[in-house]
Design a protein around this motif. Sequence first.
Motif, PDB file in Angstrom:
ATOM      1  N   ALA A 187      48.301  12.502  28.627  1.00  0.00           N
ATOM      2  CA  ALA A 187      49.292  13.006  29.572  1.00  0.00           C
ATOM      3  C   ALA A 187      50.156  14.040  28.861  1.00  0.00           C
ATOM      4  O   ALA A 187      50.321  13.969  27.637  1.00  0.00           O
ATOM      5  CB  ALA A 187      50.153  11.860  30.096  1.00  0.00           C
ATOM      6  N   PRO A 188      50.707  14.983  29.605  1.00  0.00           N
ATOM      7  CA  PRO A 188      51.580  15.989  28.978  1.00  0.00           C
ATOM      8  C   PRO A 188      52.723  15.314  28.207  1.00  0.00           C
ATOM      9  O   PRO A 188      53.327  14.357  28.676  1.00  0.00           O
ATOM     10  CB  PRO A 188      52.119  16.786  30.167  1.00  0.00           C
ATOM     11  CG  PRO A 188      51.119  16.561  31.262  1.00  0.00           C
ATOM     12  CD  PRO A 188      50.576  15.187  31.037  1.00  0.00           C
ATOM     13  N   GLY A 241      40.698  17.515  32.323  1.00  0.00           N
ATOM     14  CA  GLY A 241      41.802  18.177  31.648  1.00  0.00           C
ATOM     15  C   GLY A 241      42.429  17.340  30.541  1.00  0.00           C
ATOM     16  O   GLY A 241      43.571  17.565  30.159  1.00  0.00           O
ATOM     17  N   LEU A 242      41.673  16.391  30.016  1.00  0.00           N
ATOM     18  CA  LEU A 242      42.175  15.503  28.964  1.00  0.00           C
ATOM     19  C   LEU A 242      41.870  15.997  27.560  1.00  0.00           C
ATOM     20  O   LEU A 242      42.506  15.562  26.599  1.00  0.00           O
ATOM     21  CB  LEU A 242      41.547  14.103  29.112  1.00  0.00           C
ATOM     22  CG  LEU A 242      41.849  13.347  30.392  1.00  0.00           C
ATOM     23  CD1 LEU A 242      40.952  12.118  30.490  1.00  0.00           C
ATOM     24  CD2 LEU A 242      43.306  12.947  30.436  1.00  0.00           C
ATOM     25  N   MET A 243      40.899  16.856  27.421  1.00  0.00           N
ATOM     26  CA  MET A 243      40.437  17.272  26.104  1.00  0.00           C
ATOM     27  C   MET A 243      41.541  17.996  25.346  1.00  0.00           C
ATOM     28  O   MET A 243      42.171  18.910  25.873  1.00  0.00           O
ATOM     29  CB  MET A 243      39.227  18.196  26.245  1.00  0.00           C
ATOM     30  CG  MET A 243      38.500  18.464  24.958  1.00  0.00           C
ATOM     31  SD  MET A 243      37.541  17.072  24.380  1.00  0.00           S
ATOM     32  CE  MET A 243      36.158  17.146  25.490  1.00  0.00           C
ATOM     33  N   ALA A 244      41.780  17.559  24.121  1.00  0.00           N
ATOM     34  CA  ALA A 244      42.767  18.227  23.271  1.00  0.00           C
ATOM     35  C   ALA A 244      42.283  19.643  22.966  1.00  0.00           C
ATOM     36  O   ALA A 244      41.078  19.874  22.806  1.00  0.00           O
ATOM     37  CB  ALA A 244      42.971  17.438  21.983  1.00  0.00           C
ATOM     38  N   LYS A 245      43.199  20.566  22.878  1.00  0.00           N
ATOM     39  CA  LYS A 245      42.840  21.968  22.647  1.00  0.00           C
ATOM     40  C   LYS A 245      42.151  22.188  21.302  1.00  0.00           C
ATOM     41  O   LYS A 245      41.412  23.137  21.139  1.00  0.00           O
ATOM     42  CB  LYS A 245      44.083  22.848  22.747  1.00  0.00           C
ATOM     43  CG  LYS A 245      44.659  22.891  24.145  1.00  0.00           C
ATOM     44  CD  LYS A 245      45.764  23.896  24.257  1.00  0.00           C
ATOM     45  CE  LYS A 245      46.474  23.883  25.575  1.00  0.00           C
ATOM     46  NZ  LYS A 245      45.691  23.896  26.758  1.00  0.00           N
ATOM     47  N   ASP A 246      42.396  21.300  20.342  1.00  0.00           N
ATOM     48  CA  ASP A 246      41.790  21.477  19.017  1.00  0.00           C
ATOM     49  C   ASP A 246      40.497  20.677  18.844  1.00  0.00           C
ATOM     50  O   ASP A 246      39.984  20.571  17.740  1.00  0.00           O
ATOM     51  CB  ASP A 246      42.787  21.085  17.920  1.00  0.00           C
ATOM     52  CG  ASP A 246      43.176  19.612  17.962  1.00  0.00           C
ATOM     53  OD1 ASP A 246      42.817  18.900  18.928  1.00  0.00           O
ATOM     54  OD2 ASP A 246      43.859  19.165  17.027  1.00  0.00           O
TER      55      ASP A 246
END
Length: 98
Positions: A15-16, A77-82
């Motif tokens: 979650a954000p 939309g859960l995947m971490a950007k890294d």
Amino acid sequence: MDRLQFEVPVRITPAPGLPVEEIYGVEQALDFLQGWPAHRQGPVYQKAFNACFGATVEVVKTEEACRAFMAFCRVSGLMAKDMMTPPKRGGQANGLRA
């Protein structure tokens, strides 16, 4: 290595504002999926759940379960950007692009 452990942990942001979590294997992915709200469970969720469950009973390879779980995380939309994708056979790991 445990046969149900992912080659590369799947990094998610549930979650954000929450810290990144790492999902290390099939059983942890199943725990996460079982807590997912019923009204948000679509075909990609079902495929991930079925693949992870199938891996626990040795019907699906752990690698396939990991790919299905990663697809669910990406779509949701859960995947971490890294997050790095696991290496393909004989290849290098690939970074996800933001």
